[in-house]
Design an enzyme around this catalytic site. Structure first.
Site, PDB file in Angstrom:
ATOM      1  N   ASP A   1       0.769  -1.152   0.003  1.00 13.04           N
ATOM      2  CA  ASP A   1      -0.195  -0.021  -0.061  1.00 13.04           C
ATOM      3  C   ASP A   1       0.977   1.388   0.046  1.00 13.04           C
ATOM      4  OD1 ASP A   1       1.129  -0.157   2.447  1.00 13.04           O
ATOM      5  OD2 ASP A   1      -0.740  -0.234   3.608  1.00 13.04           O
TER       6      ASP A   1
ATOM      7  N   ARG B   1      21.939   0.777  -3.459  1.00 14.38           N
ATOM      8  CA  ARG B   1      22.212  -0.527  -2.713  1.00 14.38           C
ATOM      9  C   ARG B   1      22.949  -1.507  -3.639  1.00 14.38           C
ATOM     10  NH1 ARG B   1      17.106  -0.198   0.296  1.00 14.38           N
ATOM     11  NH2 ARG B   1      16.408   2.030  -0.067  1.00 14.38           N
TER      12      ARG B   1
ATOM     13  N   ASP C   1      19.184  -5.893  -1.146  1.00 17.04           N
ATOM     14  CA  ASP C   1      18.591  -4.480  -1.423  1.00 17.04           C
ATOM     15  C   ASP C   1      18.697  -3.810  -0.158  1.00 17.04           C
ATOM     16  OD1 ASP C   1      16.645  -6.803  -0.723  1.00 17.04           O
ATOM     17  OD2 ASP C   1      15.192  -5.345  -0.275  1.00 17.04           O
ATOM     18  N   ASN C   2      18.952  -4.309   1.079  1.00 14.74           N
ATOM     19  CA  ASN C   2      18.877  -3.539   2.193  1.00 14.74           C
ATOM     20  C   ASN C   2      20.460  -3.304   2.555  1.00 14.74           C
ATOM     21  OD1 ASN C   2      16.293  -3.587   2.521  1.00 14.74           O
ATOM     22  ND2 ASN C   2      16.076  -5.355   3.803  1.00 14.74           N
TER      23      ASN C   2
END
Ligand code: AMP
Ligand code: MG
Length: 502
Positions: A131, A189, A258-259
């Site tokens: 969302d 990243r 991705d982190n």
């Protein structure tokens, strides 16, 4: 472009955007989705001033609107960045900023460039089933923990502001929505490189690598092979970063590619937490059922992530694949050694050693083994060593041996440590000071984090959060002994679980 969000003439700082000048396939231009009834919960005045934001020159209404995404400040150029990533070892070719929007870049007062990003600011083309929103709990959690990390001297993104949106977010229950404004040296990243590599877009990979070198590692730009140097630099920064995490008992919890930031900062605080009792197998994240991201695995996972980076930039390292692999392998094989050196240095200082000695490795590993066996508290065991050397001003009300189930285990180790300390040239008082400067009195302990978050969320009372945040800004201060923040959870937390910040 979203029609409701207003681009404005309100100037809060000097934006100087560079990522937005890269090709369009690096991001999507879009504004945050406006929210109904925003309220500013916390603003980081010290950081704002460092960024050249003169808070007193703006109305609270404007600041609230900017930090919730309803008003685009002059010079900002909002984008959602594209990236891919390995999540728990599985590759997803398209992730991207699904609930974050980069407002732009600011040149701060020290001349360094930082990214300013809103998290929880609405749907983007990368939102997939999500969302685009964030709940208040995870926003306050990231605010608290990232600022605590910074105060502990650990490279981290910073929290600039937190607002509530006045809109609900639907998770397992209905929760208040919030937006976090966070600042980093860069949000590129490992997964950003993977995004272009999987598309075999060599041109974009080169543009991205050159951009990163120019922005974060300019000293290597003139080297014969700047791309292998880039791998080496990122690798060194990660080794340093993870050694610092390990030294304070921090568990990131979701070290997906991705982190993992190319800048070597801690980013994307989700299910992270600090351990109380020392146990290398500690895992807090509810979704990490196999313990992939357990405390003890973090160095190995960092290296695994760097292998993904190496693969992504291999064509830049050498046109000859075999040669590229050889160069990358050599660099990555160094990682465990560099990590160990950094870890050793961190731990030496924690024990009050200034001049290195070969026996240190054994002393350190014996201590942590005994801590594990005795379920000793990680933070206090180290800090209380200081009073074994010199009486300090504060009365701690306990000693390190009290933290051990079998106190004689500590006594035996202490005898060896004291012999080792005697080899130092400095007086005990100086060494006690070294211990106090390297070992915090307080960390964001899980029971305290939960308690201040529940006051904020359930009672709408931000007082305990603000007070804890203020205490965490000087975590080494002796005055914190005897406060509720330095106390161990009583009774101890039986089991503690964290959840991804979605
Ligand atoms: P994270 O677990 O926060 O590192 O996020 C992994 C990916 O999921 C990223 O691409 C995020 O942008 C995306 N994501 C996480 N939560 C949401 C959300 N509520 N709405 C949209 N995207 C999300
Ligand atoms: Mg993430």
């Amino acid at each position: 472009m979203n029609v409701l969000t207003k681009s404005s003439e309100v100037k809060i700082c000097k934006f100087d955007n560079s990522y937005q000048k890269l090709p369009e396939r690096f991001y999507t231009r879009l504004n945050p989705t406006p929210v109904k009834k925003p309220e500013l919960l916390r603003l980081n005045l010290e950081l704002a001033s460092q960024l050249g934001i003169e808070i007193s020159e703006h109305t609270k209404e404007d600041l609230t609107s900017i930090f919730c995404g309803n008003l685009i400040p002059q010079g900002a150029n909002p984008i959602a960045m594209a990236y891919a990533g390995h999540q728990f070892g599985h590759f997803t070719p398209q992730l991207g900023d699904g609930r974050a929007i980069l407002l732009g870049e600011i040149l701060d007062s020290s001349g360094s460039r930082v990214d300013v990003q809103l998290k929880g600011s609405g749907i983007t083309p990368f939102s997939r089933q999500g969302d685009g929103r964030a709940a208040l709990g995870p926003v306050l959690r990231e605010y608290l923990v990232s600022e605590a990390m910074h105060a502990l001297g650990i490279p981290s993104t910073r929290a600039l502001a937190a607002t509530i949106t006045g809109e609900p977010v639907y998770r397992e229950t209905v929760l208040p929505g919030a937006v976090l404004t966070r600042v980093s040296q860069s949000y590129v990243r490992v997964g950003t490189f993977e995004f272009f590599a999987v598309r075999d877009d060599k041109k974009a990979t080169k543009i991205l690598a050159d951009y990163v070198i120019n922005r974060l590692y300019p000293h290597i730009s003139k080297e014969k092979n700047p791309y292998s140097s880039l791998l080496r630099e990122v690798s060194c920064r990660q080794a340093k970063l993870v050694a610092k995490w390990m030294s304070v008992g921090f568990i990131h919890g979701v070290m997906n590619t991705d982190n993992m930031s190319i800048s070597g900062e801690t980013i994307d605080y989700g299910p992270c937490a600090f351990m109380d009792k020392y146990n290398p197998k500690t895992v807090f994240s509810s979704i990490d059922s196999h313990g992939r991201y357990a405390y003890q695995n973090q160095p190995r996972i960092a290296q695994w992530n760097l292998i993904q980076l190496a693969e992504s930039i291999l064509p830049l390292i050498s046109e000859d694949t075999d040669k590229g692999v050889e160069i990358a392998r050599e660099i990555l094989e160094e990682f465990p050694k560099i990590y160990e050196q950094n870890y050793l240095e961190e731990m030496r200082q924690k024990l009050g050693f200034i001049s290195p000695k070969t026996e240190d490795v054994e002393l350190i590993s014996n201590l942590v083994e005994l801590m594990e066996k005795n379920e000793a508290d990680h933070t206090l065991t180290f800090r209380l060593l200081a009073q074994e050397l010199a009486p300090l001003s504060a009365d701690f009300g306990m000693s390190a041996r009290d933290l051990f189930k079998t106190p004689e285990d500590f006594d035996n180790w202490k005898t060896r440590w004291k012999k080792r300390i005697a080899l130092e040239k400095n007086p005990a008082k100086i060494l006690a000071d070294v211990i106090c400067k390297r070992n915090p009195v307080i960390i964001p302990r899980n029971h305290l984090v939960e308690s201040v978050l529940s006051s904020a969320i359930e009672d709408g009372n931000l007082g305990p959060f603000n007070e804890f945040l203020d205490a965490l800004s000087s975590p080494f201060d002796n005055k914190l002994f005897g406060t509720k923040y330095s106390k161990l959870p009583d009774p101890p937390l039986a089991s503690y679980q964290t959840f991804c910040g979605t």
